[in-house]
Design a protein around this motif. Structure first.
Motif, PDB file in Angstrom:
ATOM      1  N   GLY A  80      23.471   4.587 -14.244  1.00 11.69           N
ATOM      2  CA  GLY A  80      22.158   4.698 -14.844  1.00 11.69           C
ATOM      3  C   GLY A  80      22.147   5.203 -16.290  1.00 11.69           C
ATOM      4  N   ASP A  81      21.301   4.929 -16.913  1.00 17.26           N
ATOM      5  CA  ASP A  81      20.797   5.577 -18.375  1.00 17.26           C
ATOM      6  C   ASP A  81      20.003   6.697 -18.195  1.00 17.26           C
ATOM      7  OD1 ASP A  81      20.639   6.427 -20.929  1.00 17.26           O
ATOM      8  OD2 ASP A  81      19.816   4.358 -21.697  1.00 17.26           O
ATOM      9  N   ILE A  82      20.948   7.972 -18.055  1.00 18.27           N
ATOM     10  CA  ILE A  82      20.017   9.270 -17.656  1.00 18.27           C
ATOM     11  C   ILE A  82      19.110   9.652 -18.825  1.00 18.27           C
ATOM     12  CG2 ILE A  82      21.365   9.790 -15.882  1.00 18.27           C
ATOM     13  CD1 ILE A  82      22.611  11.927 -17.732  1.00 18.27           C
ATOM     14  N   GLU A  83      19.372   9.055 -20.171  1.00 23.61           N
ATOM     15  CA  GLU A  83      18.642   9.369 -21.385  1.00 23.61           C
ATOM     16  C   GLU A  83      17.134   8.671 -21.323  1.00 23.61           C
ATOM     17  OE1 GLU A  83      19.746  11.691 -23.379  1.00 23.61           O
ATOM     18  OE2 GLU A  83      21.522  11.717 -22.122  1.00 23.61           O
ATOM     19  N   SER A 127      40.837  -3.991 -10.658  1.00 26.90           N
ATOM     20  CA  SER A 127      40.018  -2.917 -11.225  1.00 26.90           C
ATOM     21  C   SER A 127      38.820  -3.110 -11.044  1.00 26.90           C
ATOM     22  CB  SER A 127      40.531  -2.734 -12.720  1.00 26.90           C
ATOM     23  OG  SER A 127      41.908  -2.569 -12.761  1.00 26.90           O
ATOM     24  N   VAL A 128      37.938  -2.005 -10.780  1.00 23.54           N
ATOM     25  CA  VAL A 128      36.261  -2.159 -10.638  1.00 23.54           C
ATOM     26  C   VAL A 128      35.850  -1.557 -11.953  1.00 23.54           C
ATOM     27  CG1 VAL A 128      34.316  -1.384  -9.376  1.00 23.54           C
ATOM     28  CG2 VAL A 128      36.526  -1.830  -8.222  1.00 23.54           C
ATOM     29  N   THR A 129      35.186  -2.235 -12.820  1.00 26.81           N
ATOM     30  CA  THR A 129      34.710  -1.977 -13.914  1.00 26.81           C
ATOM     31  C   THR A 129      33.133  -1.664 -14.342  1.00 26.81           C
ATOM     32  OG1 THR A 129      34.539  -3.904 -14.985  1.00 26.81           O
ATOM     33  CG2 THR A 129      36.598  -2.880 -15.274  1.00 26.81           C
ATOM     34  N   ALA A 130      32.967  -0.894 -15.074  1.00 22.99           N
ATOM     35  CA  ALA A 130      31.407  -0.448 -15.396  1.00 22.99           C
ATOM     36  C   ALA A 130      30.696  -1.784 -15.844  1.00 22.99           C
ATOM     37  CB  ALA A 130      31.271   0.833 -16.205  1.00 22.99           C
ATOM     38  N   PRO A 131      29.526  -2.258 -15.240  1.00 28.36           N
ATOM     39  CA  PRO A 131      28.770  -3.240 -15.926  1.00 28.36           C
ATOM     40  C   PRO A 131      28.070  -2.727 -16.813  1.00 28.36           C
ATOM     41  CG  PRO A 131      27.803  -2.423 -13.708  1.00 28.36           C
ATOM     42  CD  PRO A 131      29.153  -1.732 -13.787  1.00 28.36           C
ATOM     43  N   ILE A 132      27.707  -1.599 -17.039  1.00 35.11           N
ATOM     44  CA  ILE A 132      26.672  -1.113 -18.082  1.00 35.11           C
ATOM     45  C   ILE A 132      27.291   0.538 -18.530  1.00 35.11           C
ATOM     46  CG2 ILE A 132      24.388  -2.415 -17.294  1.00 35.11           C
ATOM     47  CD1 ILE A 132      23.720   0.327 -16.269  1.00 35.11           C
ATOM     48  N   LYS A 180      15.335   4.028 -15.981  1.00 37.46           N
ATOM     49  CA  LYS A 180      14.959   3.001 -16.325  1.00 37.46           C
ATOM     50  C   LYS A 180      15.860   1.847 -16.188  1.00 37.46           C
ATOM     51  CE  LYS A 180      11.513   4.462 -19.739  1.00 37.46           C
ATOM     52  NZ  LYS A 180      10.899   4.292 -20.998  1.00 37.46           N
ATOM     53  N   ASN A 181      17.099   1.989 -16.568  1.00 38.86           N
ATOM     54  CA  ASN A 181      18.299   1.023 -16.533  1.00 38.86           C
ATOM     55  C   ASN A 181      19.327   1.457 -15.453  1.00 38.86           C
ATOM     56  OD1 ASN A 181      16.912  -0.675 -18.456  1.00 38.86           O
ATOM     57  ND2 ASN A 181      17.653   0.697 -20.043  1.00 38.86           N
ATOM     58  N   SER A 182      19.494   0.680 -14.576  1.00 40.28           N
ATOM     59  CA  SER A 182      20.728   1.198 -13.609  1.00 40.28           C
ATOM     60  C   SER A 182      21.350  -0.041 -13.148  1.00 40.28           C
ATOM     61  CB  SER A 182      20.045   1.917 -12.627  1.00 40.28           C
ATOM     62  OG  SER A 182      19.348   1.463 -11.666  1.00 40.28           O
ATOM     63  N   ALA A 183      22.452   0.177 -12.552  1.00 36.43           N
ATOM     64  CA  ALA A 183      23.275  -0.972 -12.008  1.00 36.43           C
ATOM     65  C   ALA A 183      24.140  -0.663 -10.889  1.00 36.43           C
ATOM     66  CB  ALA A 183      24.107  -1.681 -13.036  1.00 36.43           C
ATOM     67  N   GLN A 184      24.003  -1.417  -9.839  1.00 36.74           N
ATOM     68  CA  GLN A 184      25.032  -1.028  -8.595  1.00 36.74           C
ATOM     69  C   GLN A 184      26.518  -1.853  -9.039  1.00 36.74           C
ATOM     70  OE1 GLN A 184      22.830  -2.569  -5.307  1.00 36.74           O
ATOM     71  NE2 GLN A 184      22.481  -0.662  -4.594  1.00 36.74           N
ATOM     72  N   VAL A 185      27.411  -1.089  -8.512  1.00 38.24           N
ATOM     73  CA  VAL A 185      28.837  -1.401  -8.964  1.00 38.24           C
ATOM     74  C   VAL A 185      29.589  -2.033  -7.790  1.00 38.24           C
ATOM     75  CG1 VAL A 185      31.021  -0.980  -9.828  1.00 38.24           C
ATOM     76  CG2 VAL A 185      28.920   0.179 -10.790  1.00 38.24           C
ATOM     77  N   PHE A 186      29.796  -3.318  -7.737  1.00 38.34           N
ATOM     78  CA  PHE A 186      30.687  -3.945  -6.809  1.00 38.34           C
ATOM     79  C   PHE A 186      32.078  -4.277  -7.064  1.00 38.34           C
ATOM     80  CE2 PHE A 186      26.151  -4.656  -6.294  1.00 38.34           C
ATOM     81  CZ  PHE A 186      25.885  -4.524  -5.000  1.00 38.34           C
TER      82      PHE A 186
END
Length: 218
Positions: free
Chosen positions: A87-90, A57-62, A11-17
């Motif tokens: 993504g939130d796999i839960e 550094s590339v960091t996680a947005p979520i 449901k919630n996911s984000a691409q990392v740039f």
């Protein structure tokens, strides 16, 4: 009902740039790794010939899990290059595309049965949460998003799904097997057995037919 294909996704996911282009010199995660918002995923060296810069550094947005294999060490990336996807796999959902001829029946709340290739004999119940307001002119389909009625650890993001979406509810109406209908010219009949074991011939009008069962309207 409508039979169609779908895909399980978060449901919630984000691409990392990356914030800057350069060479990937370090990757701290792998496919499936869990990360928290702000964790360092990779490091980029933006240095060029004759110019040297601090690593970026590339960091996680979520917070979530790594859903896409991250870029490999040595790859050249730009600021618009996707390093990975989190993504939130839960919290999973299923997206499916419905052919144009069925879109009039689409609405939130419709029930569905989802089967997965990994568990072909197991039926997972789902409910339509969202219906796209636009039709895809290229595929002549409309997208729907379904929530699973129960959380089940057997359901994984990225799985291929087969969706049986119920569009019209005929609960409470009389139905009989199609093979019980006898046709004579344009007239249709059903034979019923009486208490004295005699048989009565009844003229009927029929309605919808689904999976070998047909409505008897009159």
């Amino acid at each position: 009902y409508v039979m169609t294909n779908g895909e399980v996704e978060c449901k919630n996911s984000a691409q990392v740039f990356p914030s800057i282009g350069g060479k990937v010199v370090e990757v701290k995660v792998s496919l499936g790794s869990k990360v928290s918002k702000g964790d360092v995923i990779a490091k980029i060296d933006p240095s060029t010939a004759g110019s040297y810069y601090t690593l970026s550094s590339v960091t996680a947005p979520i917070s979530g899990s790594i859903l896409q294999a991250p870029s490999k060490v040595g790859n050249q990336v730009a600021a618009n290059t996707v390093i990975t996807t989190i993504g939130d796999i839960e919290n999973l959902q299923c997206t499916a595309k419905i052919p144009e001829r069925f879109v009039a029946a689409l609405k939130p709340g419709l029930k569905a049965e989802v089967t997965l290739e990994a568990y072909p004999e197991v039926v997972f119940k789902a409910t339509v949460r969202d219906v796209s307001p636009v039709l895809d002119s290229a595929t002549r389909t409309k997208s729907v998003v379904l929530d699973f009625d129960k959380i089940d650890e057997r359901i994984n993001a990225g799985m291929f799904a087969r969706v049986k979406l119920y569009t019209v509810d005929h609960t409470g109406e009389l139905v009989v097997p199609e093979k019980a209908i006898v046709t004579n010219n344009d007239d249709k009949y059903i034979f019923t057995v009486n208490d004295d074991e005699t048989v009565t011939k009844n003229m009927v009008t029929v309605g919808k037919s689904v999976d070998g069962m047909v409505q008897v309207l009159t």
